[in-house]
Motif scaffolding. Structure first.
Motif, PDB file in Angstrom:
ATOM      1  N   GLU A   1     -68.935 -38.160 -56.738  1.00  0.00           N
ATOM      2  CA  GLU A   1     -67.504 -38.173 -57.023  1.00  0.00           C
ATOM      3  C   GLU A   1     -67.130 -37.300 -58.215  1.00  0.00           C
ATOM      4  O   GLU A   1     -65.959 -37.051 -58.461  1.00  0.00           O
ATOM      5  CB  GLU A   1     -67.042 -39.613 -57.304  1.00  0.00           C
ATOM      6  CG  GLU A   1     -67.280 -40.575 -56.158  1.00  0.00           C
ATOM      7  CD  GLU A   1     -66.435 -40.254 -54.940  1.00  0.00           C
ATOM      8  OE1 GLU A   1     -65.264 -39.862 -55.130  1.00  0.00           O
ATOM      9  OE2 GLU A   1     -66.941 -40.384 -53.816  1.00  0.00           O
ATOM     10  N   MET A   2     -68.122 -36.836 -58.962  1.00  0.00           N
ATOM     11  CA  MET A   2     -67.859 -36.089 -60.194  1.00  0.00           C
ATOM     12  C   MET A   2     -67.635 -34.607 -59.922  1.00  0.00           C
ATOM     13  O   MET A   2     -68.293 -34.022 -59.074  1.00  0.00           O
ATOM     14  CB  MET A   2     -69.037 -36.239 -61.171  1.00  0.00           C
ATOM     15  CG  MET A   2     -69.237 -37.647 -61.673  1.00  0.00           C
ATOM     16  SD  MET A   2     -70.738 -37.807 -62.670  1.00  0.00           S
ATOM     17  CE  MET A   2     -70.218 -36.911 -64.142  1.00  0.00           C
ATOM     18  N   SER A   3     -66.709 -34.030 -60.675  1.00  0.00           N
ATOM     19  CA  SER A   3     -66.506 -32.585 -60.606  1.00  0.00           C
ATOM     20  C   SER A   3     -67.479 -31.898 -61.551  1.00  0.00           C
ATOM     21  O   SER A   3     -68.084 -32.533 -62.423  1.00  0.00           O
ATOM     22  CB  SER A   3     -65.072 -32.240 -61.026  1.00  0.00           C
ATOM     23  OG  SER A   3     -64.903 -32.482 -62.415  1.00  0.00           O
ATOM     24  N   ARG A   4     -67.608 -30.607 -61.395  1.00  0.00           N
ATOM     25  CA  ARG A   4     -68.475 -29.817 -62.288  1.00  0.00           C
ATOM     26  C   ARG A   4     -68.010 -29.981 -63.735  1.00  0.00           C
ATOM     27  O   ARG A   4     -68.818 -30.096 -64.642  1.00  0.00           O
ATOM     28  CB  ARG A   4     -68.452 -28.357 -61.859  1.00  0.00           C
ATOM     29  CG  ARG A   4     -69.320 -27.462 -62.705  1.00  0.00           C
ATOM     30  CD  ARG A   4     -69.297 -26.031 -62.168  1.00  0.00           C
ATOM     31  NE  ARG A   4     -70.102 -25.157 -62.963  1.00  0.00           N
ATOM     32  CZ  ARG A   4     -71.390 -24.911 -62.771  1.00  0.00           C
ATOM     33  NH1 ARG A   4     -72.020 -25.505 -61.787  1.00  0.00           N
ATOM     34  NH2 ARG A   4     -72.050 -24.090 -63.548  1.00  0.00           N
ATOM     35  N   GLU A   5     -66.708 -29.999 -63.949  1.00  0.00           N
ATOM     36  CA  GLU A   5     -66.163 -30.148 -65.302  1.00  0.00           C
ATOM     37  C   GLU A   5     -66.528 -31.505 -65.909  1.00  0.00           C
ATOM     38  O   GLU A   5     -66.799 -31.606 -67.095  1.00  0.00           O
ATOM     39  CB  GLU A   5     -64.638 -29.962 -65.287  1.00  0.00           C
ATOM     40  CG  GLU A   5     -64.198 -28.531 -65.030  1.00  0.00           C
ATOM     41  CD  GLU A   5     -64.376 -28.093 -63.574  1.00  0.00           C
ATOM     42  OE1 GLU A   5     -64.305 -28.947 -62.662  1.00  0.00           O
ATOM     43  OE2 GLU A   5     -64.624 -26.896 -63.359  1.00  0.00           O
ATOM     44  N   GLN A   6     -66.521 -32.553 -65.103  1.00  0.00           N
ATOM     45  CA  GLN A   6     -66.908 -33.875 -65.596  1.00  0.00           C
ATOM     46  C   GLN A   6     -68.376 -33.905 -65.996  1.00  0.00           C
ATOM     47  O   GLN A   6     -68.735 -34.493 -67.009  1.00  0.00           O
ATOM     48  CB  GLN A   6     -66.623 -34.946 -64.544  1.00  0.00           C
ATOM     49  CG  GLN A   6     -65.148 -35.202 -64.350  1.00  0.00           C
ATOM     50  CD  GLN A   6     -64.873 -36.090 -63.158  1.00  0.00           C
ATOM     51  OE1 GLN A   6     -65.477 -35.941 -62.098  1.00  0.00           O
ATOM     52  NE2 GLN A   6     -63.946 -37.020 -63.327  1.00  0.00           N
TER      53      GLN A   6
ATOM     54  N   GLU B   1     -73.780 -30.813 -56.804  1.00  0.00           N
ATOM     55  CA  GLU B   1     -72.983 -30.015 -55.878  1.00  0.00           C
ATOM     56  C   GLU B   1     -73.591 -30.029 -54.477  1.00  0.00           C
ATOM     57  O   GLU B   1     -72.877 -30.151 -53.481  1.00  0.00           O
ATOM     58  CB  GLU B   1     -72.851 -28.583 -56.395  1.00  0.00           C
ATOM     59  CG  GLU B   1     -71.974 -28.499 -57.626  1.00  0.00           C
ATOM     60  CD  GLU B   1     -71.939 -27.131 -58.264  1.00  0.00           C
ATOM     61  OE1 GLU B   1     -71.017 -26.909 -59.047  1.00  0.00           O
ATOM     62  OE2 GLU B   1     -72.828 -26.297 -57.994  1.00  0.00           O
TER      63      GLU B   1
ATOM     64  N   ARG C   1     -72.879 -33.371 -52.834  1.00  0.00           N
ATOM     65  CA  ARG C   1     -71.472 -33.482 -52.464  1.00  0.00           C
ATOM     66  C   ARG C   1     -71.204 -32.703 -51.170  1.00  0.00           C
ATOM     67  O   ARG C   1     -70.510 -33.168 -50.283  1.00  0.00           O
ATOM     68  CB  ARG C   1     -70.573 -32.963 -53.579  1.00  0.00           C
ATOM     69  CG  ARG C   1     -69.099 -33.199 -53.276  1.00  0.00           C
ATOM     70  CD  ARG C   1     -68.150 -32.721 -54.350  1.00  0.00           C
ATOM     71  NE  ARG C   1     -68.434 -33.277 -55.635  1.00  0.00           N
ATOM     72  CZ  ARG C   1     -68.735 -32.543 -56.715  1.00  0.00           C
ATOM     73  NH1 ARG C   1     -68.772 -31.243 -56.644  1.00  0.00           N
ATOM     74  NH2 ARG C   1     -68.986 -33.121 -57.873  1.00  0.00           N
ATOM     75  N   GLU C   2     -71.783 -31.502 -51.054  1.00  0.00           N
ATOM     76  CA  GLU C   2     -71.576 -30.661 -49.867  1.00  0.00           C
ATOM     77  C   GLU C   2     -72.233 -31.256 -48.621  1.00  0.00           C
ATOM     78  O   GLU C   2     -71.759 -31.062 -47.519  1.00  0.00           O
ATOM     79  CB  GLU C   2     -72.140 -29.265 -50.110  1.00  0.00           C
ATOM     80  CG  GLU C   2     -71.357 -28.470 -51.131  1.00  0.00           C
ATOM     81  CD  GLU C   2     -72.054 -27.165 -51.500  1.00  0.00           C
ATOM     82  OE1 GLU C   2     -71.561 -26.515 -52.415  1.00  0.00           O
ATOM     83  OE2 GLU C   2     -73.062 -26.815 -50.866  1.00  0.00           O
TER      84      GLU C   2
END
Length: 101
Positions: A61-66, A89, A92-93
Motif C-alpha cells: 500500500e506504500m508509495s515510493r515517497e512513503q 514496487e 505491488r505490480e
C-alpha cells in the motif's frame, strides 16, 4: 535537513584516514570523525531493518515517497534500501487481489 549519501560518508572516512596519516589531525579527532560516520551508518542500517520489518500487505500500500520518508537520513544510494524499494514496487505490480501474489 541535508541528506548525506554513502558516497559522501565513504569519502569523509577516506579523507580522515589521509589527514591522520599526514599528521593534519590527531587520533582523537579521527576517533570523533569515526564515531560520527558510524552513527550515520548505524542509523541507515536501522532504517533498512525497519523497512524489512514492515508486513508485506502494508508495503504493498506504500508509495515510493512513503518508503523514502522512512529512510530519511541517507539518500537511497544504499543498495539494501534500493532493493527494498524495488521489492515493494515489484510486489505491488504483481499483486493479485483475492489470489496469491
Amino acid at each position: 535537513m541535508s541528506r548525506i549519501t554513502f558516497t559522501e560518508v565513504r569519502n569523509e572516512a577516506i579523507e580522515a584516514i589521509k589527514l591522520l596519516k599526514e599528521g593534519k589531525i590527531d587520533v582523537k579527532q579521527a576517533q570523533e570523525i569515526r564515531g560520527l560516520l558510524g552513527t550515520i551508518i548505524d542509523t541507515a542500517k536501522t532504517e533498512v531493518d525497519f523497512l524489512k520489518s514492515i508486513p508485506e500487505h502494508v508495503k504493498q500500500e506504500m508509495s515510493r515517497e512513503q518508503v523514502k520518508a522512512i529512510a530519511a537520513t541517507v539518500e537511497d544510494k544504499d543498495l539494501a534500501l534500493d532493493e527494498s524499494i524495488k521489492d515493494i514496487e515489484y510486489r505491488r505490480e504483481h499483486y493479485r487481489p483475492g489470489g496469491s501474489s
